[in-house]
Write a protein that holds these residues in place. Structure first.
Motif, PDB file in Angstrom:
ATOM      1  N   ASP A  70       0.841  -1.192   0.000  1.00 28.77           N
ATOM      2  CA  ASP A  70       0.000   0.000   0.000  1.00 28.77           C
ATOM      3  C   ASP A  70       0.890   1.262   0.000  1.00 28.77           C
ATOM      4  OD1 ASP A  70      -2.855   0.987   1.343  1.00 28.77           O
ATOM      5  OD2 ASP A  70      -1.091   2.141   1.944  1.00 28.77           O
ATOM      6  N   SER A  73       1.768   2.663   3.432  1.00 26.86           N
ATOM      7  CA  SER A  73       2.712   1.835   4.176  1.00 26.86           C
ATOM      8  C   SER A  73       4.128   2.064   3.635  1.00 26.86           C
ATOM      9  CB  SER A  73       2.269   0.385   4.019  1.00 26.86           C
ATOM     10  OG  SER A  73       3.253  -0.461   4.443  1.00 26.86           O
ATOM     11  N   SER A 440      -8.065   8.413  15.331  1.00 32.63           N
ATOM     12  CA  SER A 440      -8.561   7.698  14.138  1.00 32.63           C
ATOM     13  C   SER A 440      -9.921   7.110  14.438  1.00 32.63           C
ATOM     14  CB  SER A 440      -7.611   6.562  13.743  1.00 32.63           C
ATOM     15  OG  SER A 440      -6.364   7.065  13.413  1.00 32.63           O
ATOM     16  N   LEU A 475     -12.679   4.549   4.368  1.00 34.80           N
ATOM     17  CA  LEU A 475     -11.630   3.597   3.964  1.00 34.80           C
ATOM     18  C   LEU A 475     -10.247   4.197   4.175  1.00 34.80           C
ATOM     19  CD1 LEU A 475     -12.907   2.029   0.617  1.00 34.80           C
ATOM     20  CD2 LEU A 475     -13.054   1.108   2.923  1.00 34.80           C
ATOM     21  N   THR A 476     -10.121   5.472   3.808  1.00 35.42           N
ATOM     22  CA  THR A 476      -8.806   6.120   3.893  1.00 35.42           C
ATOM     23  C   THR A 476      -8.339   6.228   5.341  1.00 35.42           C
ATOM     24  OG1 THR A 476      -9.458   7.402   1.972  1.00 35.42           O
ATOM     25  CG2 THR A 476      -7.543   8.178   3.157  1.00 35.42           C
ATOM     26  N   ASN A 478      -9.428   4.573   7.884  1.00 37.15           N
ATOM     27  CA  ASN A 478      -9.282   3.230   8.448  1.00 37.15           C
ATOM     28  C   ASN A 478      -7.940   2.615   8.047  1.00 37.15           C
ATOM     29  OD1 ASN A 478     -10.385   1.270  10.064  1.00 37.15           O
ATOM     30  ND2 ASN A 478     -11.045   0.051   8.307  1.00 37.15           N
ATOM     31  N   ARG A 479      -7.559   2.860   6.802  1.00 32.19           N
ATOM     32  CA  ARG A 479      -6.267   2.338   6.333  1.00 32.19           C
ATOM     33  C   ARG A 479      -5.144   2.971   7.151  1.00 32.19           C
ATOM     34  NH1 ARG A 479      -3.290  -0.947   5.877  1.00 32.19           N
ATOM     35  NH2 ARG A 479      -1.501  -0.884   4.506  1.00 32.19           N
ATOM     36  N   LYS A 481      -5.384   4.081  10.120  1.00 28.82           N
ATOM     37  CA  LYS A 481      -5.447   3.501  11.471  1.00 28.82           C
ATOM     38  C   LYS A 481      -4.737   2.147  11.491  1.00 28.82           C
ATOM     39  CE  LYS A 481      -8.811   2.215  14.996  1.00 28.82           C
ATOM     40  NZ  LYS A 481      -9.265   0.854  14.811  1.00 28.82           N
ATOM     41  N   ASP A 482      -5.010   1.324  10.471  1.00 29.06           N
ATOM     42  CA  ASP A 482      -4.337   0.012  10.371  1.00 29.06           C
ATOM     43  C   ASP A 482      -2.841   0.168  10.377  1.00 29.06           C
ATOM     44  OD1 ASP A 482      -6.547  -1.424  10.276  1.00 29.06           O
ATOM     45  OD2 ASP A 482      -6.493  -1.884   8.122  1.00 29.06           O
ATOM     46  N   ILE A 483      -2.394   1.167   9.607  1.00 30.87           N
ATOM     47  CA  ILE A 483      -0.943   1.356   9.499  1.00 30.87           C
ATOM     48  C   ILE A 483      -0.367   1.785  10.837  1.00 30.87           C
ATOM     49  CG2 ILE A 483       0.802   2.872   8.463  1.00 30.87           C
ATOM     50  CD1 ILE A 483      -0.654   2.464   5.854  1.00 30.87           C
TER      51      ILE A 483
END
Ligand code: SF4
Length: 958
Positions: A70, A73, A440, A475-476, A478-479, A481-483
């Motif tokens: 991604d 990332s 987030s 989505l943005t 959340n992505r 946040k995942d990172i």
């Protein structure tokens, strides 16, 4: 004449029959594959397996063991490596845009098979160039020398030294990034391309064995693609099909043919029954429309669509192409009803949507949060901005008004969520998480709530679009946040590796770069798309908007840290290639079209030059087509606002009834408002539209005035109805504590409205400064009064009124208000007004005070004279009346005296008794006009009055 994909489908089916299913079709993008499949279906009579269809990017990635990471990332990994290699302490938010640019550069380096060690090398010793780059051609060597010679043998500037410092670090960064990614089985796209191409060993490996490829619709190729195509050409079964026209390929001067000429030479096309001179042969009707407005272009598109409605709604019939994506919403808003099926294929910038502004308001709210004695407090402006936001106000429609009222009446600068209100939504919105992860979650929670609300309640036409925006935003974030959660731990060893401010800055700049992809059902209806999305597609009718210089082609190239001459020297693409690409998109989409309308914005405004694109000039001069050019009269940018006149209907007259029955009192400022602008009077006193009250953070002019008034009233109250002499006034001046108490009392009642008696008052910052200024003015005024003493204080903040019969004798208008101070001196009543703003102590003649056309009409004099009139009417037998104004700005002048003067009397102080008749005549005239049902409320002709008018948004003036 069939289009490219249709011709290709027919040709391949005729050539391969049912064996077509054994082919692997490679297109530059997915859309070409979808359209191709549909054209193929139309050919096939029996059941047939479709050929495998993939994009070039899929061909590379599916044959690689590496997984493309991604982009977010990637930039985090790059940041860590960059900081380690260079020792940089740069925060992530400022690194991020640069990091993205660097990743694009690394991507180019790999896709163009550049030796990164050679590129990112300091070659300021020019003599090394020939040795180091002996395999390069003369042109490339020339570019490298041009660049590096500015660094040779001389004192380098700071920027040059910085460039060299970073430049030399880039190779270790590049190497380290690739190493660390590969270690985790990951890559950026260029890395995958390069690895695959480097694996090809003259066809001796098993890669692609048994496959039959069709490569179609490409234009600009990077070196990896060229190598792969060459490998397939020499070692495997492959057919190449190119979408081009002789018009720009045969003419070497046409930049549109730059790549195609090379492609045809390297990868010749086999027989293909497809017209390559459609540009000239297919007759075309071409029109250029200029419209002096950016969004006005959408209206032209709408009219064109209406004129062209053919009854057909095939997907390849008509396309509206937007060279500037910002026009998407205006265009969708005006499409004719007949076009009930519309497919949008393009990205829309998230930054132009209400979803983005919601998050940016939330960021501002969080930035300004204060924590006091365990309570979380929010800044009032951020609270109101959020409650006013369209996505929040649809959840809590009444709340903004209520909270605004509370803030204003309590002069609240910071407030807690309990003060704002109680609801689940408010609790989510007015929360204050401590960590970046928590933040987030905070954004996601709110976005989810609004999304669900829209889904459950709103059927409005915006609902679907809003949900699309919110979904992309979700989505943005959340992505991200995942990172933070996963990669943060993996890359940096902790989740909270960026602080709140860095997170806010980064989130804001990241969201600004996000595009909301709209992709509907592509195979039906009117197609609305960006210019990049037109590749390989053909349409009969085209409407192309924003054909402006600077937009088509775009003048800004995507940023790169690699300087132009080094790009040229190493064969990396630069703006020349970018221009050639746009030229190809432009001419290609025209080649088979029949009706083409170009629209451009002819007004020079902001970023727009008002010039048409150079492609249009080229077309007019070179194509041989007769091209009509028209100016559209539509211009919403320069529409002058309609004038507003309010007739005195029964309803309006009813709203004024209270004044002519003597039930409501007309104040001097209402009378003055009417003279300034009758419509303004109507808004305020007939329609009852309050002028917006403002919360004051620091003492503004109005609050300053109130504090001053209240201080004077407090100091003089003990002397009301008594004679004061100079000694008594002197004693007040000397009693500093007393003056202090008076001012603090005034601060409490005018400014800290909600504060309890028992609470200590602490003035600081600007308020302390205001305290000092009030103190200075009060002392000065007392000293002036010492000079005027003795006098009797006959009234303080005194309410007065009189009844004024109109000429019919039936209607009686009550006029009055509050007089700041009344003094009895030398047998006359002195009507005294304190004025904080600018005012004039003299006026010419009475009549001019009522004249709306008079420049610098003395409004303060009119108001004081109205009070004088009321007093004289009420106490006629008693006394003379002398009007006066303490103009605070002027009281420090040596000879200042408050008495109002009249120029026609040789600037002598006014005795109102001498003026009352003329004054009464004018006042009657004016009141007759105000309450005359045949004279409508109209707008002022003096537009400078609109500048500070509270209603100028309604009038669209000022
Ligand atoms: S904006 Fe101008 S015209 Fe409109 S109400 Fe205000 S002063 Fe009158």
């Amino acid at each position: 004449m069939d289009g490219f994909l249709e011709s290709l489908a027919k040709h391949l089916y005729a050539k391969h029959g049912s064996d077509i299913s054994r082919l692997t079709m490679i297109f530059p993008n997915r859309r070409a594959g979808i359209f191709f499949k549909d054209y193929l279906n139309r050919q096939v009579k029996d059941t047939l397996f479709a050929p495998e269809i993939m994009t070039i990017s899929e061909l590379f990635t599916e044959n690689s063991l590496l997984h493309v990471a991604d982009p977010l990332s990637l930039v985090f990994r790059l940041y860590k490596i960059y900081c380690e290699v260079t020792g940089s302490k740069e925060p992530f938010d400022t690194f991020h845009p640069w990091g993205e640019m660097l990743l694009n550069d690394f991507d180019d380096v790999d896709k163009y098979l550049v030796e990164a060690g050679d590129l990112f090398r300091n070659v300021s010793e020019l003599k090394e160039i020939d040795v180091l780059f002996s395999g390069f051609d003369d042109e490339a060597i020339k570019h490298l020398s041009v660049f590096w010679q500015s660094f040779e043998n001389k004192e380098q500037s700071f920027n040059q030294k910085e460039f060299i410092r970073v430049w030399q670090a880039l190779f270790p960064v590049y190497k380290e990034l690739r190493l660390s990614l590969r270690g985790e089985g990951m890559a950026y796209e260029g890395m995958v391309y390069r690895e695959l191409v480097e694996k090809l060993h003259g066809g001796k490996d098993e890669l692609f064995e048994g496959k039959k490829f069709v490569i179609a619709g490409f234009n600009a190729l990077n070196r990896c693609e060229e190598r792969l195509f060459a490998y397939l050409r020499d070692n495997r079964y492959v057919e190449f099909y190119w979408d081009y026209d002789n018009y720009y390929v045969d003419d070497k001067m046409q930049e549109a043919g730059l790549f195609m000429r090379k492609n045809l030479r390297l990868f010749p096309q086999k027989e293909f029954p497809y017209s390559i001179d459609a540009f000239k042969k297919k007759s075309k009707k071409i029109k250029i429309v200029n419209v002096p407005s950016h969004v006005g272009q959408s209206q032209v598109a709408s009219r064109e669509l209406q004129n062209r409605k053919s009854g057909k709604n095939e997907f390849d019939d008509t396309a509206v192409i937007l060279c500037d994506e910002e026009l998407l919403m205006p265009v969708l808003g005006v499409l004719p009803e007949e076009y009930n099926k519309v497919n949008v294929t393009m990205g829309f910038p998230l930054k132009s949507t209400p979803a983005y502004s919601l998050v940016s308001h939330m960021i501002e709210l969080q930035r300004n949060v204060r924590k006091e004695t365990g309570k979380v407090l929010f800044y009032h402006k951020n609270v109101l901005a959020l409650l006013n936001h369209q996505m929040v106000s649809m959840l809590e429609p009444e709340l903004r008004r209520k909270v605004a009222g509370y803030i204003i009446s309590n002069n609240k600068i910071y407030l807690s969520v309990e003060e704002i209100g109680e609801s689940e939504i408010l609790a989510s919105l007015f929360d204050s998480p401590e960590t970046t992860l928590g933040l987030s979650g905070y954004f996601l929670n709110m976005i989810r709530k609004i999304f669900n609300h829209l889904q459950e309640n709103s059927k409005g036409e915006n609902s679907e679009v809003y949900r699309e925006y919110l979904y992309r935003l979700y989505l943005t974030i959340n992505r991200l946040k995942d990172i933070l959660e996963n990669d943060g731990e993996k890359i940096f060893g902790k989740t909270d590796f960026i602080n709140k401010e860095t997170y806010f800055n980064f989130l804001d700049s990241y969201l600004r770069g996000i595009s909301v992809p709209f992709e509907g059902e592509p195979l039906e209806g009117l197609q609305v798309m960006g210019i990049l999305e037109t590749r390989t597609l053909d349409f009969k009718n085209l409407i192309i908007l924003s054909m402006n210089d600077g937009i088509m082609p775009k003048t800004s190239s995507s940023g790169s840290f690699i300087p132009y001459n080094l790009r040229r020297g190493f064969g990396l693409p630069s703006y020349e290639e970018q221009n050639a690409m746009y030229a190809y998109y432009f001419y290609r989409v025209l080649q088979r079209a029949e009706n083409i309308t170009f629209v451009y914005n002819s007004s020079a405004d902001g970023l727009f030059t008002g010039e048409k694109s150079r492609y249009l000039y080229q077309l007019q001069m070179e194509s041989g087509y007769e091209i009509s050019e028209v100016t559209s009269t539509y211009d919403i940018a320069t529409v002058t606002p309609k004038s507003i006149t309010i007739e005195k209907s029964d309803e309006v007259m009813k709203s004024l009834e209270g004044y002519i029955k003597g039930e409501r009192t007309l104040s001097p400022s209402a009378i003055d408002k009417y003279i300034t602008c009758p419509l303004q009077f109507y808004f305020r006193y007939s329609a009852g539209m309050e002028e917006p009250d403002e919360i004051t953070e620091d003492v503004d002019a109005m609050t300053f005035g109130n504090i001053f008034h209240e201080t004077m009233e407090w100091l003089y109250k003990p002397h009301l109805h008594k004679e004061v002499n100079a000694n008594e006034l002197n004693a007040i001046v000397k009693d500093k504590e007393k003056i202090k108490d008076a001012i603090l009392y005034a601060f409490r009642s005018s400014y800290f409205k909600g504060i309890k008696e028992s609470d200590e008052l602490e003035l600081n910052g600007r308020n302390l400064l205001i305290y000092e200024i009030v103190n200075k003015y009060v002392v000065r005024l007392l000293k002036l009064d010492i000079k005027r003493a003795p006098f009797k204080i006959a009234g303080l903040e005194q309410r007065v009124k009189t009844l004024f019969p109109l000429s019919d004798g039936k209607r009686i208008v009550s006029i009055g208000g509050i007089i700041d101070r009344l003094d009895k001196k030398d047998g006359a009543l002195h009507v005294l007004d304190y004025k904080t703003g600018s005012a004039d102590i003299s006026f010419g003649i009475v009549e001019e005070l009522f004249d709306p056309e008079k420049v610098n009409r003395n409004k303060a004099a009119l108001q004081t004279l109205i009070y004088s009139y009321v007093l004289l009417k009420e106490r006629d037998s008693e006394t003379d009346v002398v009007p006066g104004i303490y103009i605070l700005r002027n009281i420090f002048e040596d000879k200042f005296l408050p008495e109002l003067k009249c120029k026609e009397d040789g600037n002598k102080p006014v005795n109102f008794r001498d003026k009352i008749d003329r004054f009464e005549t004018k006042l009657l005239e004016l009141l007759e006009e105000i309450f005359n049902p045949d004279i409508p409320f109209s707008q002022t002709t003096k537009e400078e009055s609109c500048k500070y008018c509270a209603y100028n948004e309604i009038c669209r003036r000022g």
